[in-house]
Design a protein around this motif. Structure first.
Motif, short mmCIF file in Angstrom:
data_model
loop_
_atom_site.label_atom_id
_atom_site.label_comp_id
_atom_site.label_asym_id
_atom_site.label_seq_id
_atom_site.Cartn_x
_atom_site.Cartn_y
_atom_site.Cartn_z
N ASP A 42 0.83 -1.36 -0.12
CA ASP A 42 -0.07 -0.03 0.04
C ASP A 42 1.02 1.37 -0.09
O ASP A 42 0.34 2.49 0.87
CB ASP A 42 -1.06 0.07 1.11
CG ASP A 42 -1.91 -1.24 1.19
OD1 ASP A 42 -2.24 -1.58 0.07
OD2 ASP A 42 -2.21 -1.90 2.33
N HIS A 43 1.93 1.28 -0.73
CA HIS A 43 2.67 2.43 -1.00
C HIS A 43 3.39 2.85 0.20
O HIS A 43 3.78 3.97 0.55
CB HIS A 43 2.05 3.46 -1.68
CG HIS A 43 1.75 3.26 -3.06
ND1 HIS A 43 2.49 3.40 -4.07
CD2 HIS A 43 0.47 2.65 -3.62
CE1 HIS A 43 1.72 3.06 -5.31
NE2 HIS A 43 0.63 2.54 -4.87
N VAL A 44 3.78 1.94 1.41
CA VAL A 44 4.54 2.43 2.48
C VAL A 44 5.71 2.06 2.22
O VAL A 44 6.39 0.85 1.59
CB VAL A 44 3.83 1.43 3.64
CG1 VAL A 44 4.87 1.60 5.03
CG2 VAL A 44 2.40 2.14 3.95
N PHE A 45 6.78 2.87 2.49
CA PHE A 45 8.42 2.71 2.31
C PHE A 45 8.95 2.68 3.66
O PHE A 45 8.70 3.76 4.31
CB PHE A 45 8.71 3.80 1.34
CG PHE A 45 8.24 3.61 -0.05
CD1 PHE A 45 8.78 2.67 -0.87
CD2 PHE A 45 7.07 4.07 -0.36
CE1 PHE A 45 8.13 2.70 -2.36
CE2 PHE A 45 6.37 3.98 -1.45
CZ PHE A 45 7.13 3.21 -2.57
N ILE A 46 9.97 1.82 3.93
CA ILE A 46 10.81 2.11 4.91
C ILE A 46 12.19 2.50 4.37
O ILE A 46 13.08 2.22 3.36
CB ILE A 46 11.18 0.83 5.79
CG1 ILE A 46 9.73 0.04 6.00
CG2 ILE A 46 12.02 0.97 6.94
CD1 ILE A 46 8.81 0.88 7.17
N ILE A 47 12.66 3.74 4.99
CA ILE A 47 13.82 4.33 4.47
C ILE A 47 14.99 4.18 5.79
O ILE A 47 14.75 4.72 6.67
CB ILE A 47 13.45 5.74 4.13
CG1 ILE A 47 12.57 5.64 2.92
CG2 ILE A 47 14.98 6.34 3.65
CD1 ILE A 47 12.23 7.17 2.43
N GLY A 48 16.15 3.70 5.39
CA GLY A 48 17.09 3.70 6.40
C GLY A 48 18.56 3.68 5.96
O GLY A 48 18.76 3.51 4.54
N ALA A 49 19.42 4.03 6.83
CA ALA A 49 20.80 4.13 6.50
C ALA A 49 21.70 4.24 7.58
O ALA A 49 22.54 3.44 7.60
CB ALA A 49 21.07 5.24 5.60
N THR A 50 21.22 5.04 8.46
CA THR A 50 22.28 5.41 9.51
C THR A 50 22.78 4.24 10.45
O THR A 50 21.96 3.38 10.85
CB THR A 50 21.57 6.48 10.57
OG1 THR A 50 20.61 6.10 10.95
CG2 THR A 50 21.57 7.75 9.85
N GLU A 51 23.91 4.35 10.85
CA GLU A 51 24.61 3.28 11.67
C GLU A 51 25.67 3.99 12.71
O GLU A 51 26.72 4.37 12.09
CB GLU A 51 25.30 2.21 10.81
CG GLU A 51 25.91 0.90 11.59
CD GLU A 51 26.14 -0.01 10.48
OE1 GLU A 51 27.33 -0.41 10.46
OE2 GLU A 51 25.27 -0.69 10.03
N ILE A 52 25.32 4.07 14.02
CA ILE A 52 26.18 4.90 14.76
C ILE A 52 26.44 4.13 16.07
O ILE A 52 25.78 3.65 16.64
CB ILE A 52 25.26 6.15 15.21
CG1 ILE A 52 24.65 6.87 14.04
CG2 ILE A 52 25.87 7.06 16.24
CD1 ILE A 52 23.46 7.88 14.22
N GLU A 53 27.97 4.10 16.34
CA GLU A 53 28.30 3.27 17.62
C GLU A 53 27.59 4.20 18.80
O GLU A 53 28.38 4.98 19.19
CB GLU A 53 29.83 3.25 17.38
CG GLU A 53 30.38 2.39 16.33
CD GLU A 53 30.17 0.94 16.91
OE1 GLU A 53 29.94 0.68 17.89
OE2 GLU A 53 30.51 0.07 15.86
N SER A 54 26.64 3.82 19.29
CA SER A 54 25.94 4.39 20.31
C SER A 54 24.87 3.63 20.63
O SER A 54 24.29 2.71 19.89
CB SER A 54 25.60 5.71 19.90
OG SER A 54 24.51 6.41 20.88
N GLU A 55 24.76 3.71 22.02
CA GLU A 55 23.44 2.92 22.72
C GLU A 55 22.27 3.90 23.07
O GLU A 55 21.61 3.65 23.80
CB GLU A 55 23.85 2.09 23.75
CG GLU A 55 24.86 0.95 23.40
CD GLU A 55 25.33 0.19 24.53
OE1 GLU A 55 24.72 0.32 25.69
OE2 GLU A 55 26.11 -0.76 24.30
#
Length: 359
Positions: A249-262
């Motif tokens: 239904d035209h929902v998109f997941i956009i991701g990328a970031t990877e940060i050494e942090s909790e």
């Protein structure tokens, strides 16, 4: 599976905990599961994810053993999903990789890396290099913006939240005793505790597993009626490479970031702008998209960024370190654990170069 019927206590109801609970309950075992959150998995890294099963694409940042786990999982996910009562979106239409002209050198390096992986993991389908004509056939919506790309056939994705909900429903149907909002530690159970104890708590197991750390990830979930993509698309970029995973239904997941942090605080303005700007650079239709959610979570990661299974007592196993590859490796880890429980060892683990520490 030669394991006699017994009882299992599972700590952590994220992706791994739920898969194990369902598999063991189906085999007739009595299963109890404890989690510090609720059925929605709001405290789990599995909730904030793209849900991609992309072994060749991920080989740019991981080892060949993880790539083999991904190939194994691609064959297992259809079977696992078919056994659930609730539908879960799953597709296996491959991965598309694109880049802008100024990033052609970065794309060339990536292509060499992927070719090298295929020379070692020969069961991977051959990558296809696309020109403008073949790009128009593979992903028509991007043909006007990208004259070249790489297509990785056979790779897949699923809807992670549909899956988590379906697994929770299946646990209830099978009689799994779910203790929500009830964090537990192995020390909360006596040494002579009946049955097996399986620890799948991710970062919750830091006290028991030295070196375990969190790697923060951020994703945007958006609704873009003006955008149609047939498969997950990755944008090559030296600073913020992103993925765009189209769901139903035209929902998109956009991701990328990877940060050494909790750090579990909400995503920053800067990282959100970078995610959304990069998506707009892939397809202008994202300009009118509506933001459903921007979320962050920390993935449990061991020092070598690889998953591991270890036995810490006669009837106690710990499964951890899935890092950013949870949905790609979970079925493989599930099968290794079931093999260990049934036979005391695992042939699969050696094929995956998986760290398996048994007593």
């Amino acid at each position: 599976m030669t394991l006699q019927t017994t009882s299992f206590t599972i700590l952590g109801a994220g992706l791994m905990g739920r898969l194990l609970a369902v598999a063991l309950a189906r085999q007739g075992h009595a299963v109890s599961i404890y989690d510090d959150g609720g059925p929605l998995a709001e405290n789990s890294a599995a909730r904030v994810a793209g849900g991609m099963i992309a072994p060749l694409a991920e080989s740019a940042i991981t080892e060949h053993g993880v790539v083999r786990m991904g190939r194994h999982s691609l064959t297992r996910w259809p079977d696992l999903l078919a056994q659930l009562n609730a539908p879960v979106f799953f597709q296996q239409e491959g991965t598309l990789i694109v880049w802008h002209r100024q990033d052609a050198q970065e794309a060339a390096r990536l292509r060499l890396q992927l070719d090298k992986t295929r020379s070692v993991v020969t069961e991977l389908p051959a990558m296809q290099v696309l020109d403008s004509a073949s790009m128009a056939q593979v992903e028509p919506a991007l043909a006007q913006r990208f004259a070249q790309g790489m297509y990785l056939p056979g790779e897949g994705q699923l809807d992670n939240r549909q899956l988590l909900a379906a697994l929770a429903q299946e646990m209830e149907r099978l009689g799994v005793q779910a203790h929500w909002n009830s964090p537990k530690d192995p020390a909360d159970f006596p040494a002579d505790h009946a049955g097996w104890l399986l620890d799948c708590r991710g970062l919750g197991a830091r006290k028991q597993w030295p070196g375990l750390r969190g790697v923060r990830g951020e994703v945007a979930r958006i609704h873009a009626p003006d955008v149609t993509l047939q498969r997950p698309t990755r944008l090559v970029h030296p600073r913020y490479p992103i993925y765009i995973a189209p769901k139903q239904d035209h929902v998109f997941i956009i991701g990328a970031t990877e940060i050494e942090s909790e750090d579990l605080s909400p995503p920053s303005v800067r990282s959100t702008l970078e995610l959304l700007s990069a998506a707009y650079a892939v397809h202008p239709g994202f300009a009118e998209a509506r933001i459903i959610e921007v979320a962050s979570q920390c993935r449990p990661t061991l020092p070598d960024n690889l998953p591991a299974i270890r036995q810490t007592a006669a009837r106690q196993l710990e499964i951890n370190g899935m890092y950013r590859h949870g949905y790609m490796v979970a079925p493989a880890l599930l099968d290794v654990v079931l093999e260990v429980l049934g036979t005391g060892g695992s042939d699969l683990a050696s094929g995956f170069d998986l760290s398996l520490q048994l007593l």
